[in-house]
Design an enzyme around this catalytic site. Structure first.
Site, PDB file in Angstrom:
ATOM      1  N   LYS A  92    -122.134 -53.512 -13.342  1.00  0.00           N
ATOM      2  CA  LYS A  92    -122.416 -52.352 -14.937  1.00  0.00           C
ATOM      3  C   LYS A  92    -122.732 -53.888 -15.586  1.00  0.00           C
ATOM      4  O   LYS A  92    -122.428 -54.809 -15.167  1.00  0.00           O
ATOM      5  CB  LYS A  92    -121.703 -51.776 -14.759  1.00  0.00           C
TER       6      LYS A  92
ATOM      7  N   ASP B 247    -118.802 -48.782  -9.743  1.00  0.00           N
ATOM      8  CA  ASP B 247    -117.843 -48.625 -10.901  1.00  0.00           C
ATOM      9  C   ASP B 247    -116.660 -48.707 -10.151  1.00  0.00           C
ATOM     10  O   ASP B 247    -115.941 -48.252  -9.360  1.00  0.00           O
ATOM     11  CB  ASP B 247    -118.423 -46.857 -10.890  1.00  0.00           C
ATOM     12  N   HIS B 248    -116.752 -49.413 -10.726  1.00  0.00           N
ATOM     13  CA  HIS B 248    -115.063 -50.465  -9.824  1.00  0.00           C
ATOM     14  C   HIS B 248    -113.844 -49.497 -10.426  1.00  0.00           C
ATOM     15  O   HIS B 248    -112.925 -49.234  -9.663  1.00  0.00           O
ATOM     16  CB  HIS B 248    -114.136 -51.939 -10.892  1.00  0.00           C
TER      17      HIS B 248
ATOM     18  N   LYS C 205    -110.293 -48.100  -6.947  1.00  0.00           N
ATOM     19  CA  LYS C 205    -109.081 -48.057  -7.504  1.00  0.00           C
ATOM     20  C   LYS C 205    -108.084 -46.589  -6.981  1.00  0.00           C
ATOM     21  O   LYS C 205    -108.634 -45.522  -6.624  1.00  0.00           O
ATOM     22  CB  LYS C 205    -108.838 -47.256  -8.965  1.00  0.00           C
TER      23      LYS C 205
ATOM     24  N   GLU D 177    -106.279 -50.040 -24.128  1.00  0.00           N
ATOM     25  CA  GLU D 177    -106.399 -51.214 -23.410  1.00  0.00           C
ATOM     26  C   GLU D 177    -105.605 -51.674 -24.842  1.00  0.00           C
ATOM     27  O   GLU D 177    -105.901 -51.304 -26.096  1.00  0.00           O
ATOM     28  CB  GLU D 177    -108.091 -51.658 -23.050  1.00  0.00           C
TER      29      GLU D 177
ATOM     30  N   ASP E 235    -119.620 -48.620 -23.026  1.00  0.00           N
ATOM     31  CA  ASP E 235    -118.479 -49.955 -22.195  1.00  0.00           C
ATOM     32  C   ASP E 235    -117.570 -49.300 -20.401  1.00  0.00           C
ATOM     33  O   ASP E 235    -117.589 -48.903 -20.014  1.00  0.00           O
ATOM     34  CB  ASP E 235    -117.784 -50.429 -22.827  1.00  0.00           C
TER      35      ASP E 235
ATOM     36  N   HIS F  48    -117.117 -44.914 -15.668  1.00  0.00           N
ATOM     37  CA  HIS F  48    -115.630 -45.037 -15.618  1.00  0.00           C
ATOM     38  C   HIS F  48    -114.879 -43.909 -15.864  1.00  0.00           C
ATOM     39  O   HIS F  48    -113.995 -43.462 -14.958  1.00  0.00           O
ATOM     40  CB  HIS F  48    -114.569 -46.190 -16.139  1.00  0.00           C
TER      41      HIS F  48
ATOM     42  N   LYS G  50    -101.988 -51.526 -22.507  1.00  0.00           N
ATOM     43  CA  LYS G  50    -103.213 -51.033 -21.349  1.00  0.00           C
ATOM     44  C   LYS G  50    -102.045 -49.743 -20.754  1.00  0.00           C
ATOM     45  O   LYS G  50    -101.317 -49.602 -19.926  1.00  0.00           O
ATOM     46  CB  LYS G  50    -102.496 -52.230 -20.488  1.00  0.00           C
TER      47      LYS G  50
END
Ligand code: BG6
Length: 517
Positions: free
Chosen positions: A170, A199-200, A204, A238, A258, A263, A369
């Site tokens: 990305k 898309d990390h 997960k 965050e 972003d 995500h 976070k």
């Protein structure tokens, strides 16, 4: 009931997962932060766990002049700092022997010819198998050059039973038009089946578990609809701001581009999708894209104002430290109208979700976070215990903690022990760390391995990315229009707080409140 003898697609998938063949991994943008902090540590941890196929070679492609040794040294320093399983000098020594540095400008065709020769030499050493995984992790303005030059050097072709795949990092575009353009370039160079848009969040462990929770447990699916669910919230908070010079990138992106376009809409689609017909990459992605396509479009400035709140942090305190406001951050325009916080009310216009609001909020410089999804069930009929306790009226809440403290909890109402009838909410809690006694792999470990194995399930498909941009573009257009008015709407909030009051009001209109994290 699911019993071992019944056909269980999840089990079959686990058993039949192909072990990847050896390959060369070429990383473009090899001197960047992502490579140092995520990609190399992910490959190293795969090596520690014995999951990295033998014979993998890693070639870092970047512009600066460097020897292999200097490059490896820089990678080692960061790996020591961030590696999930720690850093073992002996294992690292072996691992770093598989890393080489390739210097070239991204626009220089000759650099790709040299790369092709280098890869052939590696293949010959390895015994002839020429599988290649190209990871485009450079600054986005070079994506086109890299893809086109790979094609010119013939490196995009899967030949002689070997494969050639590309992972694109990305940001995948900055709006629908640029994403369509990039998709065109990608599809002119690599086949769609060999294209992996990363898309990390999909890598997960907890995101992967959403489908398992929903479709491998018979108790949730009958309740997973507008008859029983009141609202769903997705929060990504965050505490960090614009450390490490991130302001330059972020000021052109903002929270919506972003994190929401990719995500958070991906999380939403996993929560809202219909059961896929099978677990193939297209089976799953067909269902996810339908969700994004079903999002009601906020396509007028009025609809945007009604359903989306944008905000910016001002100076405040986070984790006991005083921090500057967004417009005072390094590399940020002092007049910036970029949002560091966004809250949205989304409606998924399908039979299943008709009338159920999905609230999404994301912000930098919030108190901590944490990313979680909470599913708020409707309250039971108010006939038996209504005199006993008001909190019981809130109904059941299923919380999927994406990170940290990964797990799932279910809030229920219980009788408080005692001689009178008093009700209190209680929590059933499942934690990955205690239930399985081992940590989850980093998202990039899983995703790199999947790309090597040719499994694109956890990567975004072309239509998903474009549909998501379509939704986001409408909101940006609304904001653009709003910026031209005498009083542009940008809600301010103090860094270290939970975001602007306007975001609370977004839910109050529906009689709801944000869940406290
Ligand atoms: C990235 C965003 O994609 O994801 C960052 O660009 C964000 O702004 C990061 O901080 C969050 O990732 P994670 O895995 O730390 O939640």
């Amino acid at each position: 009931m699911l019993c071992p003898s019944m056909s269980n697609p999840f089990r079959e998938d686990l058993v039949s997962r192909a072990r990847p063949e050896a390959c060369s991994v070429v990383i473009f943008g090899a001197t960047g932060d992502l490579t140092h902090r995520k990609l190399i540590p992910a490959l190293y941890n795969l090596a520690i766990d014995g999951e990295l196929p033998t014979g993998v070679k890693i070639i870092g492609f970047a512009r600066r002049e460097k020897s292999d040794d200097v490059y490896r040294e820089g990678l080692r320093e960061l790996n020591e700092e961030v590696s999930r399983n720690g850093h073992d000098p002996e294992i690292w020594k072996d691992f770093e022997n598989s890393i080489e540095y390739h210097q070239s400008e991204f626009q220089d065709e000759d650099g790709y010819k040299r790369l092709a020769e280098r890869l052939e030499a590696i293949d010959a050493e390895r015994g002839g198998k020429g599988n290649r995984l190209f990871y485009v992790a450079s600054a986005p303005e070079y994506f086109d050059d890299i893809l086109i030059n790979l094609k010119k050097a013939g490196l995009n072709e899967s030949v002689d039973g070997c494969w050639s795949r590309v992972i694109v990092e990305k940001p995948f575009g900055t709006d629908l038009a640029s994403a369509q353009h990039l998709n065109q370039v990608v599809n002119q160079t690599f086949e769609e089946k060999d294209t992996y848009r990363i898309d990390h969040y999909l890598g997960k462990e907890t995101a992967q578990n959403i489908m398992v929770l929903r479709f491998a447990n018979a108790i949730f699916e009958p309740l997973w609809n507008n008859r029983y669910i009141e609202q769903i919230q997705i929060t990504c908070s965050e505490h960090l701001g614009m450390e490490g010079g991130r302001g330059g990138y972020y000021d052109n992106a903002g929270a919506l581009r972003d994190m929401v376009q990719n995500h958070l809409l991906q999380l939403l689609s996993l929560v809202a999708m219909e059961p896929p017909t099978d677990l193939s990459a297209d089976g799953v992605r067909d269902e996810k894209v339908k969700v994004i396509r079903s999002l009601r479009q906020w396509d007028t400035p009025e609809l945007v104002s009604e359903n989306v709140v944008r905000g910016q942090y001002t100076a405040g305190h986070v984790h006991g430290k005083s921090v500057v406001g967004y417009t005072e951050e390094d590399r940020v325009d002092p007049e910036s109208m970029t949002e560091t916080y966004v809250a949205l009310r989304c409606m998924v216009d399908t039979w299943r979700w008709s009338g159920v609001p999905f609230y999404i909020r994301m912000g930098k410089r919030l108190p901590k976070k944490a990313t979680e999804i909470s599913v708020h069930f409707k309250a039971p009929p108010n006939v038996l215990f209504n005199a006993s306790h008001s909190e019981a009226d809130e109904g059941n809440v299923l919380v999927i903690r994406i990170q940290p403290d990964e797990g799932i909890s279910l809030r229920m109402v219980s009788k408080l022990p005692g001689t009178s009838l008093r009700l209190e909410p209680v929590k059933m809690d499942f934690q990955y760390s205690t239930s399985f006694g081992k940590g989850s792999p980093e998202a990039y470990e899983r995703l790199l391995l999947d790309a090597m194995a040719g499994d694109a399930t956890l990567f975004a498909r072309r239509d998903e990315v474009e549909e998501a941009w379509k939704f986001i573009d409408h909101i940006h257009n609304g904001w653009k229009h709003n910026n031209e008015s005498a009083t542009p709407e940008m809600a301010e909030f103090v860094a270290g707080s939970w975001g602007p009051e306007e975001a609370d009001n977004l839910l109050v209109k529906d009689g709801n409140t944000w869940r406290r994290l």
